[in-house]
Enzyme design. Sequence first.
Site, short mmCIF file in Angstrom:
data_model
loop_
_atom_site.label_atom_id
_atom_site.label_comp_id
_atom_site.label_asym_id
_atom_site.label_seq_id
_atom_site.Cartn_x
_atom_site.Cartn_y
_atom_site.Cartn_z
N ARG A 51 2.34 10.73 -13.98
CA ARG A 51 0.71 10.01 -13.91
C ARG A 51 0.66 11.06 -12.54
NH1 ARG A 51 0.21 5.39 -12.19
NH2 ARG A 51 1.71 4.34 -14.01
N TYR A 103 -26.08 17.09 -15.07
CA TYR A 103 -25.49 17.60 -15.80
C TYR A 103 -25.73 15.88 -16.31
CZ TYR A 103 -22.02 16.97 -19.72
OH TYR A 103 -21.64 16.86 -20.67
N ASP A 175 -20.47 19.87 -7.86
CA ASP A 175 -20.01 20.48 -8.56
C ASP A 175 -20.63 21.94 -9.13
OD1 ASP A 175 -20.43 20.90 -11.73
OD2 ASP A 175 -20.86 18.99 -12.34
N LYS A 200 -15.28 24.49 -19.11
CA LYS A 200 -16.63 25.43 -18.98
C LYS A 200 -15.99 26.80 -19.07
CE LYS A 200 -19.17 22.25 -20.50
NZ LYS A 200 -19.66 21.17 -19.34
C1 LIG Z 1 -19.73 20.05 -18.82
C2 LIG Z 1 -20.07 19.55 -17.22
C3 LIG Z 1 -19.46 18.08 -16.73
C4 LIG Z 1 -18.77 17.07 -17.19
O1 LIG Z 1 -17.97 17.79 -18.15
P1 LIG Z 1 -16.63 17.11 -19.09
O2 LIG Z 1 -15.19 17.99 -19.30
O3 LIG Z 1 -17.50 17.49 -20.94
O4 LIG Z 1 -16.35 15.84 -19.01
C5 LIG Z 1 -20.35 18.64 -15.95
N1 LIG Z 1 -20.60 18.85 -14.81
C6 LIG Z 1 -21.42 20.42 -15.76
C7 LIG Z 1 -22.04 21.32 -14.47
C8 LIG Z 1 -21.05 20.22 -16.77
O5 LIG Z 1 -21.75 21.35 -16.91
#
Ligand SMILES: *Cc1c(COP(=O)(O)O)cnc(C)c1O
Length: 382
Positions: A51, A103, A175, A200
């Site tokens: 962890r 998001y 982000d 992504k």
């Molecule tokens: C998908 C996404 C998230 C969240 O991520 P997960 O892996 O689905 O928890 C956060 N920010 C953006 C811009 C995203 O496209």
Amino acid sequence: MKDKKLEFETLAVHAGQCPDPSTGAIMTPVYLTSTYVQESPGKHKGYEYSRTHNPTRKALEDNLAALEGVNYGLTFASGCAAATTIALLLRSGDHLICSDDVYGGTFRLFDKVLGRNGIEFSFVDLTSEYALKKAIKKNTKMIWVETPTNPLLKIIDLEMVSKMCGSKKILVCVDNTFMSPYFQQPFKWGADIICHSTTKYLNGHSDMVGGAVLVDDQELYEKIHFLQNSMGTQQSTFDAFLVLRSTKTLALRMKAHQENAMVIAKFLEGHKKVERVLYPGLKSHPQHKLALKQMTGFSGIVTFFIKGGLPSARKFLEKVKIFSLAESLGGVESLVEHPAIMTHASVPADKRKALGIDDNLIRISVGIENINDLLADLAQAF
Ligand SMILES: *Cc1c(COP(=O)(O)O)cnc(C)c1O
């Protein structure tokens, strides 16, 4: 690992990794182990419990840190787990300013979960310097920026935000999921924390869910690592391996995504059934100049408004064949989705309307298939 001498593509393949010292294996093994044997109490090789630390995860974390041009990386069970862990740097009574067109899952986390536990949130149009200035309060501790925004692809000026917050000791978190470090490196513009949904583009093959946090400051890294270890929000070893494998081709994939996306954006812009197209790479994008300044490319997400409202959008989405109707983005395969009903359903209807997430809005994640097949598919769906 921060090696300024090597170029992005080279770092993508090598950073954080070296041949396995005991066998020479060129690929970092998947260390599927929970614990590590100690020679004497407290005397170990840097690993005690998975962890806290794991060698496969560490290779990925060092790789991602190198790609973002910072010192430290941490990986998480999901993008949302990363966001939760970062936001918990704040305490009850602190204030966080978040871009309004964020998001959907991040909005839900802030508004419905952390907001109930005493952290204050304001959702603000951060394309406006004036709006940001007005929103900053005495207890503001963090700004949460997503740029380009989702799904409207508005661009937020990272240098402007960082300059305004730096003097006030407000942490700037970006982000960077939509761009990946290949097209945008927020640290260069003054960001303190960079986060990703590795689900992504970084993983890019739609076969895992994960998150990452990259920081340059050691104290900040230690605080976030403490939270991660306390809450158990870390990435699983096997999924860390998948992302590590994928970042090797990140540069190639991003180039291909962008090349296809540009052709599709132009095709849509010229189509009689399309009201309007949003893509930062188009000259018609209201912030095209800012995009050219802070990004080195425009990535693979294209948003457009179809003529004929929801019925027309629904028909189009049922007719596509190569494009799959699905949430998510950033994979090698092309996806298409309807934000109002799918990814942004957790945003209240009145707020969606105010933002411009209309019922005729369609978001495309352009994959790396042959462009002629993609164009033909879109054409037949209209
Ligand atoms: C998908 C996404 C998230 C969240 O991520 P997960 O892996 O689905 O928890 C956060 N920010 C953006 C811009 C995203 O496209």
